[in-house]
Design a protein around this motif. Sequence first.
Motif, short mmCIF file in Angstrom:
data_model
loop_
_atom_site.label_atom_id
_atom_site.label_comp_id
_atom_site.label_asym_id
_atom_site.label_seq_id
_atom_site.Cartn_x
_atom_site.Cartn_y
_atom_site.Cartn_z
N VAL A 68 0.84 -1.20 0.00
CA VAL A 68 0.00 0.00 0.00
C VAL A 68 0.87 1.25 0.00
O VAL A 68 0.60 2.22 -0.70
CB VAL A 68 -0.97 0.00 1.20
N ARG A 85 -7.28 0.52 0.43
CA ARG A 85 -7.36 -0.79 1.10
C ARG A 85 -8.72 -1.46 0.85
O ARG A 85 -8.78 -2.67 0.66
CB ARG A 85 -7.11 -0.64 2.60
N LEU A 88 -8.64 -2.77 -2.66
CA LEU A 88 -7.70 -3.90 -2.75
C LEU A 88 -8.32 -5.18 -2.20
O LEU A 88 -8.07 -6.26 -2.74
CB LEU A 88 -6.41 -3.57 -2.00
N ARG A 89 -9.12 -5.08 -1.14
CA ARG A 89 -9.76 -6.28 -0.59
C ARG A 89 -10.69 -6.94 -1.62
O ARG A 89 -10.86 -8.16 -1.60
CB ARG A 89 -10.56 -5.93 0.66
N ALA A 92 -7.80 -7.79 -5.05
CA ALA A 92 -6.46 -8.37 -4.90
C ALA A 92 -6.40 -9.30 -3.69
O ALA A 92 -7.28 -9.30 -2.83
CB ALA A 92 -5.44 -7.24 -4.75
N GLU A 93 -5.34 -10.09 -3.67
CA GLU A 93 -5.08 -11.01 -2.57
C GLU A 93 -3.87 -10.50 -1.79
O GLU A 93 -2.87 -10.10 -2.37
CB GLU A 93 -4.78 -12.42 -3.09
N TYR A 94 -3.99 -10.54 -0.45
CA TYR A 94 -2.92 -10.08 0.41
C TYR A 94 -2.05 -11.27 0.81
O TYR A 94 -2.56 -12.28 1.29
CB TYR A 94 -3.51 -9.41 1.65
N HIS A 95 -0.74 -11.15 0.62
CA HIS A 95 0.19 -12.22 0.97
C HIS A 95 0.68 -12.00 2.40
O HIS A 95 1.31 -10.99 2.70
CB HIS A 95 1.38 -12.25 0.01
N ASN A 102 3.31 -9.22 2.99
CA ASN A 102 2.78 -7.86 3.16
C ASN A 102 2.58 -7.12 1.84
O ASN A 102 2.61 -5.89 1.81
CB ASN A 102 3.67 -7.03 4.10
N TRP A 104 0.27 -6.98 -2.02
CA TRP A 104 -0.99 -7.32 -2.68
C TRP A 104 -0.70 -7.79 -4.10
O TRP A 104 0.16 -7.25 -4.78
CB TRP A 104 -1.90 -6.10 -2.74
N GLU A 105 -1.46 -8.81 -4.53
CA GLU A 105 -1.38 -9.33 -5.90
C GLU A 105 -2.80 -9.38 -6.45
O GLU A 105 -3.73 -9.80 -5.76
CB GLU A 105 -0.76 -10.73 -5.90
N LYS A 107 -6.14 -10.49 -8.08
CA LYS A 107 -6.81 -11.80 -8.16
C LYS A 107 -6.76 -12.30 -9.59
O LYS A 107 -6.75 -11.52 -10.54
CB LYS A 107 -8.26 -11.69 -7.68
#
Length: 131
Positions: A68, A85, A88-89, A92-95, A102, A104-105, A107
């Motif tokens: 972020v 954020r 992003l939820r 994207a997927e949070y690692h 930490n 984001w990628e 989806k």
Amino acid sequence: PLKAATAAASLGTGFGGSVAQFGKHMLDARERAKGFGLPEMTGPPITGVEGVRSALFEFFSKKTFWAVKDLRLASGGRLPERETREVLRDIAEYHRMGEHKNMWELKSEFKSAVSSAAASNSGGGGQSGAS
């Protein structure tokens, strides 16, 4: 910072001295922060879910993994953190562990859309806006 330093020295102790010393620390912190490359607004803030979403898709078309903080830096501080954020939820997927901890990628269902849009924009065969 020189004015703040002389003001703090001249006021001495007490409430006035404390206020002057706090001001000096704030000015010094601002000077130190310039060396860290913190974002300064380079334009109007990006507002609304759709605006934030399209900006994020543009960033993810250039790079796969983002923190972020890096997204805010890349946008010049224009992306609001809370809205970023939230979007992003959804997209994207949070690692939480591994090499990209930490970060984001995007989806998988959005990756194909971003890669095809990036290919059509850079392919050269697309329409230019000339009429």
